[in-house]
Enzyme design. Structure first.
Site, short mmCIF file in Angstrom:
data_model
loop_
_atom_site.label_atom_id
_atom_site.label_comp_id
_atom_site.label_asym_id
_atom_site.label_seq_id
_atom_site.Cartn_x
_atom_site.Cartn_y
_atom_site.Cartn_z
N GLU A 58 1.02 -1.19 0.07
CA GLU A 58 -0.07 -0.03 -0.01
C GLU A 58 0.90 1.23 0.15
O GLU A 58 0.32 2.22 -0.61
CB GLU A 58 -0.87 -0.10 1.15
CG GLU A 58 -2.12 0.64 1.00
CD GLU A 58 -1.93 2.32 1.25
OE1 GLU A 58 -2.90 3.09 0.79
OE2 GLU A 58 -1.06 2.56 2.04
N ASP A 70 -3.94 8.57 -4.55
CA ASP A 70 -3.71 7.96 -3.44
C ASP A 70 -2.52 8.36 -2.77
O ASP A 70 -2.38 9.73 -2.43
CB ASP A 70 -3.70 6.36 -3.76
CG ASP A 70 -4.00 5.60 -2.35
OD1 ASP A 70 -3.45 5.96 -1.22
OD2 ASP A 70 -4.86 4.56 -2.65
N ASN A 71 -1.38 7.76 -2.68
CA ASN A 71 -0.09 8.19 -1.84
C ASN A 71 0.53 8.97 -2.75
O ASN A 71 0.73 8.92 -4.08
CB ASN A 71 0.46 7.12 -1.58
CG ASN A 71 -0.11 6.17 -0.32
OD1 ASN A 71 -0.36 6.89 0.60
ND2 ASN A 71 -0.18 5.05 -0.25
N ASN A 110 -6.04 11.86 1.93
CA ASN A 110 -5.20 10.53 1.72
C ASN A 110 -3.76 10.56 1.88
O ASN A 110 -3.03 10.72 2.90
CB ASN A 110 -5.77 9.79 0.39
CG ASN A 110 -5.40 8.47 0.34
OD1 ASN A 110 -4.34 7.91 0.36
ND2 ASN A 110 -6.39 7.67 0.08
N ASN A 161 -4.71 7.48 7.51
CA ASN A 161 -4.47 6.91 6.25
C ASN A 161 -3.13 7.15 5.98
O ASN A 161 -2.45 6.11 5.71
CB ASN A 161 -5.48 7.71 4.98
CG ASN A 161 -4.93 6.89 3.93
OD1 ASN A 161 -3.92 6.89 3.31
ND2 ASN A 161 -6.26 6.55 3.34
N HIS A 188 -3.95 -0.34 11.69
CA HIS A 188 -5.19 -0.18 12.28
C HIS A 188 -5.54 -1.71 13.01
O HIS A 188 -5.96 -2.63 12.36
CB HIS A 188 -6.04 -0.16 10.86
CG HIS A 188 -5.80 0.69 10.15
ND1 HIS A 188 -6.32 2.36 10.55
CD2 HIS A 188 -5.25 1.15 8.90
CE1 HIS A 188 -6.08 3.12 9.71
NE2 HIS A 188 -5.49 2.31 8.64
N HIS A 229 -0.58 0.54 7.16
CA HIS A 229 -1.24 1.43 5.92
C HIS A 229 -0.29 2.27 5.69
O HIS A 229 0.90 1.79 5.10
CB HIS A 229 -2.47 2.23 6.71
CG HIS A 229 -3.31 2.73 5.99
ND1 HIS A 229 -4.72 3.25 6.25
CD2 HIS A 229 -3.27 2.72 4.40
CE1 HIS A 229 -5.33 3.72 4.92
NE2 HIS A 229 -4.48 3.35 4.12
#
Length: 354
Positions: free
Chosen positions: A53, A268-269, A223, A167, A133, A114
């Site tokens: 991720e 996203d990232n 994010n 996140n 998480h 994450h």
């Protein structure tokens, strides 16, 4: 009269529901298809099978990769397997992924990594910050990386009432960071309603042992987060608003908005090339496919590179795009001296030589 009023109210409610559904589909880019953009020298990374991720690369070429994320509403290929942190040395001719050993005393069974961020202190101590998480809660785990034996020593767990649905994270010091909360709620049903209704209650939080505060708000879903090479600006991706926000960082750690770059994909990232300042982004061309994960209509992958984001005309280049046949659900792209790593939420990871 009462029946007429009831019919009118039902009609208004139905119209609002349809409007929200259409807006929700637009935020997910539910109708978007992409043309492929291929790179010639790529291979899937052996050993990474259940996601990659987030990826963060140290200045010396050591790449940390978080794997095994279990996230509400997103497919997991190994729901009962604890998460892992992998390491790749990009200085090697044929880099391979090696799982890092984590020190005793840390709860590995509930490890659900994450976003990640690295920080090298003045004495060359290397720290790894990991958003975790456990049991669908949000914590930030601080590790020290021991290079001699490829291990992570767990130093502390950070919990706070303002860190509710974390996140991603960008380290500011050995025990301080900015973090994004991608939702206001942490309950899955309330998270879905928040997305469906289009509530802009997501935010960015600054944390240090002495001070914790909200520093930016009003996002659909904040994010990825990262920092410019000169450490003057913070970049925040809003995945459902399809944009990247540029924030100026101040001495008291507050942030002020500078500009927003609008894109046509779910961002996203964010990774920043320390030499050029280019921003590399793992993106989801069609978020609906990511949530549905239909084997006949796989979630695609897309990598963008943004050059000169502070200029009046930033240059946005689609570096890679795949319909899911090779890589599903790209979430991050990071570069080091002509080598590119592309990670995914739940699938494989790709290594390319540019």
């Amino acid at each position: 009269m009462g029946k007429l009023l009831a019919v009118a109210l039902v009609g208004i409610a139905a119209a609002l529901a349809v409007e929200r559904l259409l807006a929700f589909r637009n935020r997910l880019n539910a109708s978007r298809e992409i043309a492929p953009v291929t790179l010639p020298n790529c291979r899937l990374i052996k050993g990474i099978e259940t996601g990659s991720e987030d990826i963060d690369i140290l200045p010396n070429g050591l790449a940390f990769i978080s794997s095994g994320l279990k996230y509400p509403g997103i497919k997991s290929l190994a729901p009962d397997k604890p998460g892992e942190i992998f390491l790749m040395d990009l200085n090697e001719d044929n880099p391979r992924a090696v799982e890092l050993r984590i020190s005793r005393g840390f709860d590995l069974a509930s490890f659900n990594p994450h976003g990640i961020s690295t920080y090298v202190d003045r004495d060359d101590t290397m720290y790894l910050f990991v958003v975790n998480h456990p049991h669908q809660k949000s914590t930030v785990e601080l590790f020290k990386f021991v290079e001699d034996d490829n291990s992570l020593v767990h130093l502390k767990t950070v919990r706070h009432d303002l860190l509710t649905s974390v996140n991603d994270i960008v380290a500011m010091g050995p025990d301080s960071f900015y973090a994004t909360n991608d939702h206001y709620f942490s309950d899955f049903i309330l998270m879905f309603l928040e997305m469906f209704l289009g509530l802009t209650w997501s935010n960015v939080v600054y944390y240090s042992p002495k001070e914790v505060k909200e520093v930016a708000a009003g996002f659909y879903s904040a994010n990825g987060i990262n920092i410019s090479p000169d450490r003057k600006y913070i970049y925040v991706a809003d995945v459902f608003d399809h944009n990247v926000h540029v924030m100026e960082k101040h001495a008291n750690w507050s942030l002020t908005h500078v500009k927003t770059l609008q894109l046509d994909t779910l961002v996203d990232n964010l990774s920043v090339d320390p030499h050029t300042g280019d921003i590399w982004i793992g993106c989801h061309p069609n978020g609906m496919k990511l949530f549905y994960n239909d084997p006949e209509n796989l979630p695609a992958s897309e990598v963008l590179c943004i050059q000169n984001i502070l200029s009046e005309e930033p240059v946005v280049t689609r570096v890679y795009a795949d319909n899911g046949s090779v890589l599903q659900g790209s979430s991050v792209a990071s570069v080091y001296e002509g080598k590119l790593l592309i990670g995914t939420v739940f699938h494989r990871a790709l290594y390319c030589e540019l």
